[in-house]
Motif scaffolding. Sequence first.
Motif, PDB file in Angstrom:
ATOM      1  N   ASP A 143     -28.894  -5.937  23.814  1.00  0.00           N
ATOM      2  CA  ASP A 143     -28.010  -5.855  24.823  1.00  0.00           C
ATOM      3  C   ASP A 143     -27.693  -7.424  24.896  1.00  0.00           C
ATOM      4  O   ASP A 143     -26.719  -8.041  25.977  1.00  0.00           O
ATOM      5  CB  ASP A 143     -28.274  -5.208  25.921  1.00  0.00           C
ATOM      6  N   VAL A 144     -28.171  -8.387  24.405  1.00  0.00           N
ATOM      7  CA  VAL A 144     -28.229  -9.604  24.470  1.00  0.00           C
ATOM      8  C   VAL A 144     -26.985 -10.142  23.470  1.00  0.00           C
ATOM      9  O   VAL A 144     -27.005  -9.606  22.171  1.00  0.00           O
ATOM     10  CB  VAL A 144     -29.525 -10.416  24.024  1.00  0.00           C
ATOM     11  N   TRP A 149     -25.475  -7.704  17.266  1.00  0.00           N
ATOM     12  CA  TRP A 149     -24.979  -7.143  15.747  1.00  0.00           C
ATOM     13  C   TRP A 149     -26.086  -6.592  15.203  1.00  0.00           C
ATOM     14  O   TRP A 149     -25.965  -5.760  14.120  1.00  0.00           O
ATOM     15  CB  TRP A 149     -24.528  -8.485  14.907  1.00  0.00           C
ATOM     16  N   TYR A 150     -27.231  -6.651  15.896  1.00  0.00           N
ATOM     17  CA  TYR A 150     -28.633  -5.658  15.220  1.00  0.00           C
ATOM     18  C   TYR A 150     -28.385  -4.383  15.702  1.00  0.00           C
ATOM     19  O   TYR A 150     -29.312  -3.604  15.521  1.00  0.00           O
ATOM     20  CB  TYR A 150     -29.656  -6.577  15.653  1.00  0.00           C
ATOM     21  N   GLU A 179     -29.942  -1.323   5.245  1.00  0.00           N
ATOM     22  CA  GLU A 179     -30.049  -1.500   6.667  1.00  0.00           C
ATOM     23  C   GLU A 179     -28.958  -1.223   7.418  1.00  0.00           C
ATOM     24  O   GLU A 179     -28.872  -0.540   8.644  1.00  0.00           O
ATOM     25  CB  GLU A 179     -30.811  -2.824   6.555  1.00  0.00           C
ATOM     26  N   VAL A 180     -27.877  -1.744   6.848  1.00  0.00           N
ATOM     27  CA  VAL A 180     -26.617  -1.472   7.485  1.00  0.00           C
ATOM     28  C   VAL A 180     -25.386  -1.700   6.833  1.00  0.00           C
ATOM     29  O   VAL A 180     -25.463  -2.423   5.726  1.00  0.00           O
ATOM     30  CB  VAL A 180     -26.562  -2.276   8.760  1.00  0.00           C
ATOM     31  N   LYS A 216     -22.290 -11.359   7.725  1.00  0.00           N
ATOM     32  CA  LYS A 216     -22.090 -10.982   9.186  1.00  0.00           C
ATOM     33  C   LYS A 216     -20.755 -12.083   9.310  1.00  0.00           C
ATOM     34  O   LYS A 216     -20.870 -12.813   9.387  1.00  0.00           O
ATOM     35  CB  LYS A 216     -23.079 -11.452  10.258  1.00  0.00           C
ATOM     36  N   TRP A 217     -19.368 -11.229   9.436  1.00  0.00           N
ATOM     37  CA  TRP A 217     -18.445 -12.135  10.101  1.00  0.00           C
ATOM     38  C   TRP A 217     -17.451 -11.337  10.908  1.00  0.00           C
ATOM     39  O   TRP A 217     -17.366 -10.172  10.916  1.00  0.00           O
ATOM     40  CB  TRP A 217     -17.722 -12.829   8.660  1.00  0.00           C
ATOM     41  N   GLU A 218     -16.666 -12.108  11.456  1.00  0.00           N
ATOM     42  CA  GLU A 218     -15.556 -11.473  12.471  1.00  0.00           C
ATOM     43  C   GLU A 218     -14.346 -12.068  12.121  1.00  0.00           C
ATOM     44  O   GLU A 218     -14.337 -13.480  11.925  1.00  0.00           O
ATOM     45  CB  GLU A 218     -16.025 -11.713  13.870  1.00  0.00           C
ATOM     46  N   TYR A 219     -13.261 -11.549  11.881  1.00  0.00           N
ATOM     47  CA  TYR A 219     -11.961 -11.911  11.757  1.00  0.00           C
ATOM     48  C   TYR A 219     -11.006 -11.823  13.001  1.00  0.00           C
ATOM     49  O   TYR A 219     -10.699 -10.743  13.133  1.00  0.00           O
ATOM     50  CB  TYR A 219     -11.269 -11.274  10.345  1.00  0.00           C
TER      51      TYR A 219
END
Length: 241
Positions: A143-144, A149-150, A179-180, A216-219
């Motif tokens: 929740d941090v 992302w985990y 794992e994901v 791990k990326w965000e567009y």
Amino acid sequence: MKKILIVLFISTSLLFSCKRQIIPADDIELGKEYFPLTMGHTIEYAVDSILYNDFNSTVDTFRYEIKDEIGNEFIDNEGRTSYLVHRYKRQDASYAWADNLTYYITQTAFNIEVIESNLRFIKMVFPVKTNTKWDGNKFITTDVDELKWYNGWEYKYVNINESYNTGYINFPNTVTINEVDDVVGDTLDATKYSTRTFSRERYAKNVGLISREIVKWEYQNNAQAKFRNGFILIYNAKNYY
């Protein structure tokens, strides 16, 4: 009467003999050899790192090497035997190894725990069986914001006892842990928001971790950015001793 007594004696003897045939725990195939913990055991990796920066719309690629060496064992705050691991880093073989960080490994009867950067992961559970699933991030406070992302990862064993080549060494007996593998949105549509989260590790018998892939990326599709922000990290074992 004597015949009946003899039969009963033989049956009773066989029953007690069967009960005594207990298989020791050490003889059961648990899969602990996929994560050997011996002082001095060392693995060297070639690392490819890609960083996406949406602030200036750049993609930076780095290549370097790291070396993980198992150090002394100690007793952790839960009374368990643990191992200190020293990580070293260098640009390539023409440079000397430099201290990078340390982390800890604890093997229990049921799992392998790794504590790195104050994050506690359950890397493996025993026995190693196809399709076994577990929450490897259960000890992480998701929740941090920087750790969200985990959340939702589900570790799973696949491809047990299969060979794998890292590009440097062929390992005849490995196990893969997915794992994901999450995608949000259409990653091919530049007009829409999207994210990608992916993590996979492979372990070889009597060696340990031989490959790791993390994405791990965000567009963001707003007018200011329209660019990815995040990273891709790939480890491949190139030497061990």
